[in-house]
Scaffold this motif. Sequence first.
Motif, PDB file in Angstrom:
ATOM      1  N   ASN A 133       0.778  -1.319   0.034  1.00 21.14           N
ATOM      2  CA  ASN A 133       0.089  -0.085   0.089  1.00 21.14           C
ATOM      3  C   ASN A 133       0.854   1.136   0.051  1.00 21.14           C
ATOM      4  O   ASN A 133       0.700   2.135   0.886  1.00 21.14           O
ATOM      5  CB  ASN A 133      -1.012   0.092   1.111  1.00 21.14           C
ATOM      6  N   PRO A 134       1.848   1.242  -1.233  1.00 17.86           N
ATOM      7  CA  PRO A 134       2.383   2.603  -1.225  1.00 17.86           C
ATOM      8  C   PRO A 134       1.663   3.840  -1.336  1.00 17.86           C
ATOM      9  O   PRO A 134       0.489   3.523  -1.994  1.00 17.86           O
ATOM     10  CB  PRO A 134       3.374   2.537  -2.169  1.00 17.86           C
ATOM     11  N   PHE A 135       1.992   5.112  -0.836  1.00 24.05           N
ATOM     12  CA  PHE A 135       1.067   6.142  -1.217  1.00 24.05           C
ATOM     13  C   PHE A 135       1.197   6.678  -2.615  1.00 24.05           C
ATOM     14  O   PHE A 135       2.413   6.375  -3.611  1.00 24.05           O
ATOM     15  CB  PHE A 135       1.506   7.283  -0.081  1.00 24.05           C
ATOM     16  N   PRO A 136       0.174   7.206  -3.184  1.00 29.94           N
ATOM     17  CA  PRO A 136       0.409   7.888  -4.615  1.00 29.94           C
ATOM     18  C   PRO A 136       1.344   9.084  -4.686  1.00 29.94           C
ATOM     19  O   PRO A 136       1.004   9.921  -5.022  1.00 29.94           O
ATOM     20  CB  PRO A 136      -1.010   8.076  -5.103  1.00 29.94           C
ATOM     21  N   LYS A 137       2.639   8.515  -4.011  1.00 25.84           N
ATOM     22  CA  LYS A 137       3.615  10.002  -4.111  1.00 25.84           C
ATOM     23  C   LYS A 137       4.704   9.136  -4.634  1.00 25.84           C
ATOM     24  O   LYS A 137       4.891   7.768  -5.179  1.00 25.84           O
ATOM     25  CB  LYS A 137       3.888  10.143  -2.697  1.00 25.84           C
TER      26      LYS A 137
ATOM     27  N   SER B 173      -6.465   1.396   2.669  1.00 25.86           N
ATOM     28  CA  SER B 173      -5.035   0.725   3.093  1.00 25.86           C
ATOM     29  C   SER B 173      -4.399   2.173   3.277  1.00 25.86           C
ATOM     30  O   SER B 173      -3.027   2.106   3.888  1.00 25.86           O
ATOM     31  CB  SER B 173      -4.473   0.026   1.951  1.00 25.86           C
ATOM     32  N   PHE B 174      -4.331   3.233   2.422  1.00 27.49           N
ATOM     33  CA  PHE B 174      -3.412   4.366   2.667  1.00 27.49           C
ATOM     34  C   PHE B 174      -3.603   5.021   4.235  1.00 27.49           C
ATOM     35  O   PHE B 174      -2.578   5.353   4.598  1.00 27.49           O
ATOM     36  CB  PHE B 174      -3.845   5.403   1.754  1.00 27.49           C
ATOM     37  N   ALA B 177      -1.666   2.698   6.414  1.00 25.01           N
ATOM     38  CA  ALA B 177      -0.149   2.959   6.075  1.00 25.01           C
ATOM     39  C   ALA B 177       0.203   3.977   6.807  1.00 25.01           C
ATOM     40  O   ALA B 177       1.438   4.242   7.285  1.00 25.01           O
ATOM     41  CB  ALA B 177       0.069   2.923   4.774  1.00 25.01           C
ATOM     42  N   VAL B 192      -2.125  12.629   3.335  1.00 26.36           N
ATOM     43  CA  VAL B 192      -2.449  11.513   2.589  1.00 26.36           C
ATOM     44  C   VAL B 192      -3.554  11.622   1.812  1.00 26.36           C
ATOM     45  O   VAL B 192      -3.664  11.411   0.575  1.00 26.36           O
ATOM     46  CB  VAL B 192      -2.202  10.105   3.142  1.00 26.36           C
ATOM     47  N   LYS B 289      -4.129   7.956 -10.772  1.00 20.77           N
ATOM     48  CA  LYS B 289      -3.140   8.191  -9.658  1.00 20.77           C
ATOM     49  C   LYS B 289      -3.361   7.151  -8.585  1.00 20.77           C
ATOM     50  O   LYS B 289      -2.430   6.729  -7.811  1.00 20.77           O
ATOM     51  CB  LYS B 289      -3.581   9.500  -9.026  1.00 20.77           C
TER      52      LYS B 289
END
Lengths: 289, 294
Positions: A133-137, B173-174, B177, B192, B289
């Motif tokens: 779950n990486p961030f959209p960064k 999940s963001f 995290a 976020v 995105k």
Amino acid sequence: MHNVDYEKQPGMENFHPSLVKGPVGINMNYMGEADVFGPEAKISARKVNFYYGAKRALNNINISFSPRRVTAIIGPSGCGKSTFIRLINRMHELVPGTRFEGEILIDGLDILSPACDAAELRKRVGMVFQKPNPFPKTVFENVAYGLEVNGVTDKHLIEEKVVDSLKKAALWGEIKDRLKDSALGLSGGQQQRLCIARCLAVSPEVILFDEPCASLDPISTAKIEELILTLKKEYTIVIVTHNMQQAARVSDNTAFFLMGDLIETGRTDRIFKAPRDKRTEDYITGRFG
Amino acid sequence: MNKRKERLIKYLFTALAFSSLVFLIGIVLVLFKEALPIFGKVSLKAFLLGESWYPTSEPPEFGILPLILASLWVTLGALVICVPIGVGSALYLHELAGPRQRAILKPVIEILASVPSIVYGFFGMVILSPFLQDTFELPIGLCALTTSIILGVMATPTVASIAEDALSYVPRSFREASFAVGADRWQTLTKVIIPAAGSGISTAIILGMSRAIGETMTVLMVAGGAAVIPHSVFDPVRPMTAAIAAEMGEAPVGSDHYNALFAIALILFLITFVFNIAAEFISRRFRLKLGLSR
């Protein structure tokens, strides 16, 4: 496996079962059998019960985790294994309508008590999730995120930490030219290692892996497992897994959960070769689950 | 026999589906056909930038700058109202509201969207405008400010519900995290969730703008109707939609005035068209995105 020669175990030269310290009389398995591999407990759960609304998900869990060892938690779906590790960094608080009893000690302090700050705790106890779950960064921003939210502003320090974490997560070589690219462009396995790097960046002591390879292909899985074996030199690791081969490959100790009960804990080789409980045996031989 | 039937059904549904396209093309063609003759009399530049709109004087003047500026003023004014309220409501609903508050607020916002525009207009005329007139001691209460407030309230549900959708598209999940590395709720929201939903929220705002700039009935009722370049928010104005609605009945078919009104409609159509394309473009990028693809 009862008369283990502890002196011959790697890293165990100075270890003797009589040295096992811990909450006396609480964890009979850990104490009574001197069966768990490793020095005194980093984490101890005592009499932990957990409820989703009226539904009881964990029954009187008593278990200890040794520092710088990998403990696998195995069991069929819905047995409470994820529920349990989410208590260790208080992720259960994100789900409304839950309730717990008992305590979980890390270095002797009860982390479930209201006096313990959840954000502080989560810096010490990192977590890697089932789906990457990486961030959209960007790649860099992902790893730097934890430092940023914890008030680190020194650019050099952040950069150093990011590089260091990516190296530790065995991702640096593949990714050093792509730090400014979106993390979502990485493969699933790379994303998961990025999430591990993000977790390492805040310098945790404990890392919880919640089925980290559930959505990965065998090659990516092998890389993550290899990484876990490297990481255990520095970190206390708890990994929930569905995959018993994985538990056997990466863990020192194994705990078997079934329907909210902790059935059996012990050294992984012993659990897989000579399970003491019939239910453990049935599960690991594939009779159910 | 069966095959023929199947083919027939296929053609029927294809035709139905493409009828929207036919309508769109028809509308655009008619707009152009009826609008273009005016540009034989007035240059495009004089039309867009002319400062006086006296279509029935002798000689008539067809400068729609006052109308364009009126539309832009009231739309921007509406944004000042609907963006904070709409986005704020969305954040509240998504982040803070418990099940009970949601159960009350969501339907309320939807009902706000379903109130007919004439009712808003009526409310503006009878209650808001006298109130503003008294409060600010204005010569007339029907002005740009009144219009902006009413339009802002009207556009709020659009903004709120689309922004809330955008927030709920951000994977859970963001959030996990973010919390897992020691962030608090506020940091998670600002660093976020809002950035991840940012383009979705922009889409919401653009669609809210489209709603405001295209609104006619309310504007006709509360804007005051003066086709003069506005100098303050208290000036009465005549936005493009109001001009068309008010004057179309009096313009002889085929006259210059008639063609000029079509030209205003064409400009308005192009503006909302651009807004919608922008919204579509941004929301597509947003989904990409978030890894939602397409």
